[in-house]
Design a protein around this motif. Sequence first.
Motif, PDB file in Angstrom:
ATOM      1  N   ALA A  95       9.606  17.341  -1.952  1.00 11.98           N
ATOM      2  CA  ALA A  95       8.315  17.516  -1.278  1.00 11.98           C
ATOM      3  C   ALA A  95       8.332  16.863   0.095  1.00 11.98           C
ATOM      4  CB  ALA A  95       7.193  16.932  -2.132  1.00 11.98           C
ATOM      5  N   TRP A  96       8.988  15.706   0.219  1.00 10.49           N
ATOM      6  CA  TRP A  96       9.106  15.056   1.526  1.00 10.49           C
ATOM      7  C   TRP A  96       9.893  15.919   2.504  1.00 10.49           C
ATOM      8  CZ3 TRP A  96      10.685   9.503  -0.466  1.00 10.49           C
ATOM      9  CH2 TRP A  96       9.560   8.906  -1.045  1.00 10.49           C
ATOM     10  N   LEU A  97      10.828  16.726   1.998  1.00  5.59           N
ATOM     11  CA  LEU A  97      11.632  17.600   2.857  1.00  5.59           C
ATOM     12  C   LEU A  97      10.956  18.938   3.135  1.00  5.59           C
ATOM     13  CD1 LEU A  97      15.200  16.968   1.400  1.00  5.59           C
ATOM     14  CD2 LEU A  97      14.203  16.039   3.496  1.00  5.59           C
TER      15      LEU A  97
ATOM     16  N   VAL B 114      -2.903  23.931   7.028  1.00  7.64           N
ATOM     17  CA  VAL B 114      -1.755  23.092   7.381  1.00  7.64           C
ATOM     18  C   VAL B 114      -1.688  21.834   6.515  1.00  7.64           C
ATOM     19  CG1 VAL B 114      -1.710  23.899   9.766  1.00  7.64           C
ATOM     20  CG2 VAL B 114      -3.090  21.899   9.174  1.00  7.64           C
ATOM     21  N   PHE B 115      -2.522  21.757   5.468  1.00 11.72           N
ATOM     22  CA  PHE B 115      -2.544  20.572   4.609  1.00 11.72           C
ATOM     23  C   PHE B 115      -1.297  20.557   3.730  1.00 11.72           C
ATOM     24  CE2 PHE B 115      -3.552  18.708   0.462  1.00 11.72           C
ATOM     25  CZ  PHE B 115      -3.873  17.425   0.843  1.00 11.72           C
ATOM     26  N   ARG B 116      -0.633  19.400   3.648  1.00 13.75           N
ATOM     27  CA  ARG B 116       0.560  19.247   2.809  1.00 13.75           C
ATOM     28  C   ARG B 116       0.444  18.066   1.852  1.00 13.75           C
ATOM     29  NH1 ARG B 116       5.406  20.135   7.323  1.00 13.75           N
ATOM     30  NH2 ARG B 116       4.773  22.230   7.978  1.00 13.75           N
ATOM     31  N   ALA B 117      -0.026  16.934   2.341  1.00 10.86           N
ATOM     32  CA  ALA B 117      -0.159  15.744   1.502  1.00 10.86           C
ATOM     33  C   ALA B 117      -1.338  14.937   2.012  1.00 10.86           C
ATOM     34  CB  ALA B 117       1.121  14.910   1.530  1.00 10.86           C
ATOM     35  N   LEU B 118      -1.907  14.134   1.116  1.00  9.98           N
ATOM     36  CA  LEU B 118      -3.117  13.395   1.466  1.00  9.98           C
ATOM     37  C   LEU B 118      -2.889  12.447   2.632  1.00  9.98           C
ATOM     38  CD1 LEU B 118      -4.507  12.510  -2.073  1.00  9.98           C
ATOM     39  CD2 LEU B 118      -5.563  14.035  -0.402  1.00  9.98           C
ATOM     40  N   LEU B 119      -1.757  11.764   2.666  1.00  9.92           N
ATOM     41  CA  LEU B 119      -1.505  10.753   3.685  1.00  9.92           C
ATOM     42  C   LEU B 119      -0.593  11.265   4.795  1.00  9.92           C
ATOM     43  CD1 LEU B 119      -1.026   7.598   1.423  1.00  9.92           C
ATOM     44  CD2 LEU B 119      -3.090   8.368   2.607  1.00  9.92           C
TER      45      LEU B 119
ATOM     46  N   ALA C 282      -2.623  16.863  -5.870  1.00 10.87           N
ATOM     47  CA  ALA C 282      -1.846  17.066  -4.644  1.00 10.87           C
ATOM     48  C   ALA C 282      -0.933  15.874  -4.434  1.00 10.87           C
ATOM     49  CB  ALA C 282      -2.781  17.239  -3.436  1.00 10.87           C
ATOM     50  N   TRP C 283       0.139  16.108  -3.692  1.00 10.04           N
ATOM     51  CA  TRP C 283       0.989  14.992  -3.295  1.00 10.04           C
ATOM     52  C   TRP C 283       0.206  14.093  -2.346  1.00 10.04           C
ATOM     53  CZ3 TRP C 283       4.868  14.694  -6.382  1.00 10.04           C
ATOM     54  CH2 TRP C 283       5.581  15.823  -6.789  1.00 10.04           C
ATOM     55  N   ALA C 284       0.487  12.815  -2.411  1.00  7.27           N
ATOM     56  CA  ALA C 284      -0.182  11.865  -1.524  1.00  7.27           C
ATOM     57  C   ALA C 284       0.693  11.446  -0.365  1.00  7.27           C
ATOM     58  CB  ALA C 284      -0.622  10.628  -2.305  1.00  7.27           C
ATOM     59  N   THR C 285       2.011  11.405  -0.556  1.00  4.54           N
ATOM     60  CA  THR C 285       2.910  10.852   0.450  1.00  4.54           C
ATOM     61  C   THR C 285       3.741  11.945   1.100  1.00  4.54           C
ATOM     62  OG1 THR C 285       4.632  10.439  -1.200  1.00  4.54           O
ATOM     63  CG2 THR C 285       3.057   8.668  -0.775  1.00  4.54           C
ATOM     64  N   SER C 286       4.350  11.571   2.217  1.00  9.66           N
ATOM     65  CA  SER C 286       5.275  12.442   2.939  1.00  9.66           C
ATOM     66  C   SER C 286       6.502  11.613   3.296  1.00  9.66           C
ATOM     67  CB  SER C 286       4.613  13.006   4.198  1.00  9.66           C
ATOM     68  OG  SER C 286       4.354  11.968   5.129  1.00  9.66           O
ATOM     69  N   ALA C 287       7.390  12.188   4.082  1.00 10.26           N
ATOM     70  CA  ALA C 287       8.597  11.456   4.480  1.00 10.26           C
ATOM     71  C   ALA C 287       8.276  10.251   5.352  1.00 10.26           C
ATOM     72  CB  ALA C 287       9.542  12.405   5.229  1.00 10.26           C
ATOM     73  N   LEU C 288       7.061  10.180   5.887  1.00 10.19           N
ATOM     74  CA  LEU C 288       6.689   9.042   6.725  1.00 10.19           C
ATOM     75  C   LEU C 288       6.426   7.779   5.910  1.00 10.19           C
ATOM     76  CD1 LEU C 288       4.209  10.827   9.172  1.00 10.19           C
ATOM     77  CD2 LEU C 288       6.632  10.339   9.518  1.00 10.19           C
ATOM     78  N   ASP C 289       5.979   7.938   4.680  1.00  4.60           N
ATOM     79  CA  ASP C 289       5.581   6.775   3.891  1.00  4.60           C
ATOM     80  C   ASP C 289       6.749   5.862   3.528  1.00  4.60           C
ATOM     81  OD1 ASP C 289       2.515   7.097   3.176  1.00  4.60           O
ATOM     82  OD2 ASP C 289       3.414   9.084   3.098  1.00  4.60           O
ATOM     83  N   PRO C 290       7.903   6.381   3.086  1.00  3.71           N
ATOM     84  CA  PRO C 290       9.022   5.443   2.879  1.00  3.71           C
ATOM     85  C   PRO C 290       9.482   4.774   4.163  1.00  3.71           C
ATOM     86  CG  PRO C 290       9.732   7.717   2.600  1.00  3.71           C
ATOM     87  CD  PRO C 290       8.243   7.737   2.649  1.00  3.71           C
ATOM     88  N   LEU C 291       9.339   5.456   5.297  1.00  2.00           N
ATOM     89  CA  LEU C 291       9.694   4.825   6.570  1.00  2.00           C
ATOM     90  C   LEU C 291       8.737   3.696   6.901  1.00  2.00           C
ATOM     91  CD1 LEU C 291      10.705   7.797   8.900  1.00  2.00           C
ATOM     92  CD2 LEU C 291      12.189   6.125   7.785  1.00  2.00           C
ATOM     93  N   LEU C 292       7.441   3.911   6.672  1.00  2.00           N
ATOM     94  CA  LEU C 292       6.468   2.841   6.905  1.00  2.00           C
ATOM     95  C   LEU C 292       6.710   1.670   5.953  1.00  2.00           C
ATOM     96  CD1 LEU C 292       3.153   4.840   7.492  1.00  2.00           C
ATOM     97  CD2 LEU C 292       4.621   3.728   9.189  1.00  2.00           C
TER      98      LEU C 292
ATOM     99  N   LEU D 293       0.827  -1.202   0.000  1.00  2.00           N
ATOM    100  CA  LEU D 293       0.000   0.000   0.000  1.00  2.00           C
ATOM    101  C   LEU D 293       0.863   1.254   0.000  1.00  2.00           C
ATOM    102  CD1 LEU D 293      -2.831  -1.001   2.514  1.00  2.00           C
ATOM    103  CD2 LEU D 293      -3.036  -0.705   0.040  1.00  2.00           C
ATOM    104  N   ALA D 294       1.904   1.257   0.841  1.00  2.00           N
ATOM    105  CA  ALA D 294       2.791   2.426   0.881  1.00  2.00           C
ATOM    106  C   ALA D 294       3.544   2.584  -0.439  1.00  2.00           C
ATOM    107  CB  ALA D 294       3.775   2.288   2.042  1.00  2.00           C
ATOM    108  N   ALA D 295       4.018   1.479  -0.995  1.00  2.00           N
ATOM    109  CA  ALA D 295       4.760   1.544  -2.258  1.00  2.00           C
ATOM    110  C   ALA D 295       3.874   2.033  -3.402  1.00  2.00           C
ATOM    111  CB  ALA D 295       5.343   0.171  -2.591  1.00  2.00           C
ATOM    112  N   GLY D 296       2.610   1.644  -3.400  1.00  2.00           N
ATOM    113  CA  GLY D 296       1.706   2.072  -4.460  1.00  2.00           C
ATOM    114  C   GLY D 296       1.536   3.577  -4.506  1.00  2.00           C
ATOM    115  N   TRP D 297       1.401   4.220  -3.342  1.00  2.00           N
ATOM    116  CA  TRP D 297       1.228   5.673  -3.327  1.00  2.00           C
ATOM    117  C   TRP D 297       2.530   6.395  -3.638  1.00  2.00           C
ATOM    118  CZ3 TRP D 297      -3.120   8.207  -3.673  1.00  2.00           C
ATOM    119  CH2 TRP D 297      -4.306   7.588  -3.289  1.00  2.00           C
ATOM    120  N   ILE D 298       3.662   5.830  -3.251  1.00  2.00           N
ATOM    121  CA  ILE D 298       4.942   6.440  -3.626  1.00  2.00           C
ATOM    122  C   ILE D 298       5.116   6.394  -5.139  1.00  2.00           C
ATOM    123  CG2 ILE D 298       7.443   6.186  -3.448  1.00  2.00           C
ATOM    124  CD1 ILE D 298       7.039   5.181  -0.598  1.00  2.00           C
ATOM    125  N   ILE D 299       4.759   5.276  -5.757  1.00  2.00           N
ATOM    126  CA  ILE D 299       4.842   5.166  -7.217  1.00  2.00           C
ATOM    127  C   ILE D 299       3.889   6.156  -7.876  1.00  2.00           C
ATOM    128  CG2 ILE D 299       4.391   3.627  -9.156  1.00  2.00           C
ATOM    129  CD1 ILE D 299       5.327   1.322  -7.371  1.00  2.00           C
TER     130      ILE D 299
END
Length: 374
Positions: free
Chosen positions: A48-50, A240-245, A61-71, A27-33
């Motif tokens: 964008a993650w930074l 304060v919205f930045r990314a969907l997830l 809009a972007w969907a992911t943040s720096a948390l998604d590759p960590l998850l 699921l995380a990889a799908g949104w990063i792709i």
Amino acid sequence: MSTVRDGVLTRGARGAGALVCLLLALLAAGWIIRDLAVAEHPADVGWAWLGETRRPREFTAWATSALDPLLLLGALAAAVAQVRRAVPASVAAGALLSLAAAVALLRIPLVWVLGADWLQGLDSRLTLWARLTVWAQLALAAVLIMIVAAGRRRTGGRAGRHTADGAHGMVGAAGVYGVVRAVPSGIDPGRPGSPYRGPAATAGVLLGAAGLLLAGWEVHWCRQLGWSLYRKGLLGDASVFRALLQPPVHWQGAAFAVLALGAAGAVLRRAPWSRPAALTAAALLLAYGAVALAHAVRTGEFGRLAALSAHARLGVGTAAFVSAAAFTALCAAARPGLPDTARDAEAVRAYGSAPGELRPPHAPPPPSTLPPGW
């Protein structure tokens, strides 16, 4: 499900846990792709993650943040821990629980954020898929907790099994004086997989300090902004919205503080499952501090600290301390834990086939003359 037990989790439970972790990773990889597909350049996703304000190629809009590759990495690491037999069962269970806790804390606010009216300008299909992903991740986190709860068992009866095996192994050992149990020396007491005292103290103190510091900042911002403004950063708002997830900024800080303090308490107690918890909290704190430092470098704050206000210098110092503390705690928690010495401690040793034979230091000496027919 298999009934073969390995101490805490059945093999079937560990296999099911690995499968759920892989689903979370997919699921995380799908949104990063997906973000890589809508970006003008692949590097834009990293910027964008930074915290950069670069927009995607399309009106979206972007969907992911720096948390998604960590998850993603955390889910893969937890899956590997389930299938590796060398990993103690308590550590494998801790990896599942740590991943479930992180996913739940970071995804819960998105349940209502993705349904807010101020997101109606975005593609409704995109927000629908994002909401379905969040619900699926929360459901999988709950499944991980149920797997650990259902797969646990009491560890009693293990000594009896090894004792019986040792006794049967000594039936044919005629001509020995005695049978004793091995007494391991120099072993740090604790359950298999528990951290050693030194790394546990290091990781616990640093995670606790970082967690208290983040909690203090959240209290400061609540008092500084007032509840009405702080609530927007805690529960979500268009400002304060930045990314969907990505969770709201203050919710994210509070969640990191909770995870850090919980992991600090567990690792200081040297719980068998504390090392995965410390690794999870330290990795998230390291990402948090790195993003804050990157923002300070990008805006020029890092190069002119002397000209900044005391409040701004304190913020940069907090980011630097959290990064350093998280990296050190990550290295300490990554060290191997206590080995499983149960087999050695329960093993039997025979001695005395000859009067002058070397015997274990804790065993009584055999007689100088063996009985007739021995």
